[in-house]
Design a protein around this motif. Sequence first.
Motif, short mmCIF file in Angstrom:
data_model
loop_
_atom_site.label_atom_id
_atom_site.label_comp_id
_atom_site.label_asym_id
_atom_site.label_seq_id
_atom_site.Cartn_x
_atom_site.Cartn_y
_atom_site.Cartn_z
N ARG A 1 44.43 -38.61 11.32
CA ARG A 1 45.57 -39.41 10.86
C ARG A 1 46.29 -38.73 9.71
N ARG A 2 45.52 -38.14 8.81
CA ARG A 2 46.15 -37.43 7.69
C ARG A 2 46.93 -36.22 8.19
N SER A 3 46.40 -35.55 9.22
CA SER A 3 47.10 -34.39 9.79
C SER A 3 48.44 -34.80 10.39
N ARG A 4 48.46 -35.93 11.12
CA ARG A 4 49.71 -36.42 11.68
C ARG A 4 50.69 -36.80 10.58
N ARG A 5 50.13 -37.35 9.51
CA ARG A 5 50.99 -37.74 8.38
C ARG A 5 51.61 -36.51 7.73
N ARG A 6 50.83 -35.44 7.60
CA ARG A 6 51.36 -34.22 6.99
C ARG A 6 52.46 -33.60 7.84
N LYS A 7 52.32 -33.71 9.17
CA LYS A 7 53.34 -33.16 10.06
C LYS A 7 54.68 -33.87 9.89
N LYS A 8 54.61 -35.14 9.51
CA LYS A 8 55.85 -35.90 9.29
C LYS A 8 56.44 -35.64 7.90
N ASP A 9 55.76 -34.80 7.12
CA ASP A 9 56.25 -34.41 5.80
C ASP A 9 56.49 -35.63 4.90
N LEU A 10 55.55 -36.59 4.94
CA LEU A 10 55.67 -37.74 4.07
C LEU A 10 54.70 -37.61 2.90
N PRO A 11 55.20 -37.61 1.67
CA PRO A 11 54.30 -37.54 0.51
C PRO A 11 53.49 -38.84 0.39
N VAL A 12 52.38 -38.76 -0.34
CA VAL A 12 51.44 -39.88 -0.45
C VAL A 12 51.26 -40.27 -1.91
N LEU A 13 51.45 -41.56 -2.18
CA LEU A 13 51.10 -42.15 -3.48
C LEU A 13 49.83 -42.96 -3.29
N SER A 14 48.80 -42.72 -4.10
CA SER A 14 47.55 -43.49 -4.00
C SER A 14 47.36 -44.33 -5.25
N LEU A 15 47.15 -45.64 -5.03
CA LEU A 15 46.90 -46.54 -6.15
C LEU A 15 45.42 -46.50 -6.51
N VAL A 16 45.11 -46.22 -7.75
CA VAL A 16 43.74 -46.24 -8.25
C VAL A 16 43.71 -47.13 -9.49
N GLY A 17 42.52 -47.49 -9.90
CA GLY A 17 42.40 -48.30 -11.11
C GLY A 17 41.14 -49.12 -11.13
N TYR A 18 40.92 -49.79 -12.25
CA TYR A 18 39.77 -50.66 -12.41
C TYR A 18 39.94 -51.85 -11.48
N THR A 19 38.82 -52.40 -11.02
CA THR A 19 38.90 -53.54 -10.12
C THR A 19 39.62 -54.71 -10.79
N ASN A 20 40.41 -55.42 -10.02
CA ASN A 20 41.19 -56.58 -10.47
C ASN A 20 42.30 -56.20 -11.44
N ALA A 21 42.80 -54.95 -11.34
CA ALA A 21 43.90 -54.53 -12.20
C ALA A 21 45.25 -54.94 -11.62
N GLY A 22 45.29 -55.30 -10.31
CA GLY A 22 46.53 -55.73 -9.68
C GLY A 22 47.10 -54.73 -8.69
N LYS A 23 46.27 -53.82 -8.15
CA LYS A 23 46.75 -52.80 -7.21
C LYS A 23 47.28 -53.43 -5.93
N SER A 24 46.52 -54.36 -5.35
CA SER A 24 46.94 -54.99 -4.09
C SER A 24 48.20 -55.82 -4.27
N THR A 25 48.32 -56.50 -5.39
CA THR A 25 49.54 -57.28 -5.66
C THR A 25 50.74 -56.36 -5.78
N LEU A 26 50.56 -55.22 -6.44
CA LEU A 26 51.66 -54.25 -6.57
C LEU A 26 52.08 -53.72 -5.21
N LEU A 27 51.09 -53.39 -4.36
CA LEU A 27 51.41 -52.90 -3.01
C LEU A 27 52.14 -53.98 -2.20
N ASN A 28 51.70 -55.22 -2.31
CA ASN A 28 52.36 -56.31 -1.58
C ASN A 28 53.82 -56.45 -1.99
N THR A 29 54.07 -56.43 -3.28
CA THR A 29 55.44 -56.62 -3.77
C THR A 29 56.33 -55.43 -3.43
N LEU A 30 55.77 -54.21 -3.51
CA LEU A 30 56.55 -53.01 -3.21
C LEU A 30 56.96 -52.94 -1.75
#
Length: 546
Positions: free
Chosen positions: A356-385
């Motif tokens: 899947r990552r190989s197919r993604r690279r072929k489409k030339d799409l950059p990747v942003l990865s959300l990291v952080g301490y648990t319950n910091a609000g990563k999933s809420t940020l992804l939902n809103t974005l």
Amino acid sequence: MKTAQLKGLERIAGRRVSPDMIISPELAKEIWTVALELGRQIGVLLSRSGQVEAVMVGDHRSIMIPSLKQFRSSGGRLKGLRCVHTHLSGEDLSEDDLMDLLFLRLDMMSVVKMDQGGATRLYSAHLVPQPVAGRNWLLLPPEIPSQQFRCRDFITSLEDQFAKARPVREIDLGRDRAILISVTPLSKGKAQESMDELVELARSAEVIVLDTVVQRREKINPRLILGKGKLGEIMLTALRLNANLLIFDQELNPSQVRSITDHTELRVIDRTQLILDIFARRALSREGKLQIEMAQLKYMLPRLTTRDDALSRLTGGIGGRGPGETRLEVDRRRINDRLGKLGKKLKEVSREREQRRSRRRKKDLPVLSLVGYTNAGKSTLLNTLTKSTIVAEDKLFATLDPTSRRLRFPEDVEVIITDTVGFIRNLPEELLKAFKATLEELHEADVLVHVIDLSNPRCGDHIRVVEELLRELELDNLPCLKVFNKIDLVAPEGVAEQLRLHEGVALSARDAKSFGPFLDRARSMVLKKWQVRREEGVGVEDLAES
């Protein structure tokens, strides 16, 4: 022992006394006589109906009470047994007697003594719901066995007092009721911080927290973790609050779990096992379930301690007879076999992710990865974005399975944004290894977005924990954008102070209007990273039209 002495003990075992007596005068005199003849302490365990359930023969100074697992073991009630034994030297109830009373939750502990005139006296103690003069038991005045109070009514009244001392509560619907314990050499502030996090973990596991105990010790008891006296206090608290579970903040080895369980007759788990249980509840994908099962089996393998030759496998034929494999060996072999199968399945998952990552690279799409301490609000940020509806709760580890969505910046730059499992201090090594396939996603990221809960007073410590884990995962070389979340819960001065200390941006994950600075910085970092790739000779089309 002689045959006559053995018969005397058998007669004692067949006795029955009135339920209204602690012990009958005849039985008290009989065990005293046998004790003098043998030169050993003699004791009996009596049920509330007056039946002798066990006869104990000790040495000159003490007796050993046998395992009472076959008797009532409810955390909120007394055992339903009273112990009556002799002291040959005329001494009072000893510290060991009182500890047995406490740890075994006996109805009563009594000693039969004979004075110089040949009359027997009964000295007794019982537990109390609340400490009296700093003690968890109360000594009764000495009595003549033939002139005792109504024992059955007294014990019933005592158990009613314990029941009244329990807090009024709603129906728990089968939820565990736990006392949380931390034994640490750390400072008071650090110890309380760790305990607060353990409370949140317990809440995430839907455990009812009845009480917390923090004990600071420079040297940890290798057998019971904390002192025997403190464990006795916890045991009485469990009895009063009807607790059925002890959760330790420190990782326990198998012998410590067994020792504490034997002393308290309560279930005992540590922080690692609690986190594993939360992950097992929350994993939804096939991959997540495989990873959790592997982590749990690795945790369980060194903790298999039961050896049962009675259930061993017998082999037939000449030269093949014998005990065969013990139950312990069979269990270990099965776990190792299962771990091997899980390892193969996770390798397949890893290959699928790589495709899947190989197919993604072929489409030339950059990747942003959300990291952080648990319950910091990563999933809420992804939902809103991305206008998604992935699970986002105010709990630790509410989301485990990695989620990827497409995000288009205002200037027509499209990226893949990925949410990953949250970090926590002292993340169990078994989990870190098991989630290797998931965390491989982070190595494909062009930019890491470190989401920080600004409303948490310990956010500075959380930042350090996440940065240390990123270094451990060899991800510290990737561009990282710090995003301070939940600014709606913090005063503007506090937001400004954190932005001054750490280069980053601030927002509220629930308010898309606050995303402007974040989107600008993220787009700039993505374009810069891909410009570096082009200069290194990687064929990439322009991401944005000029």
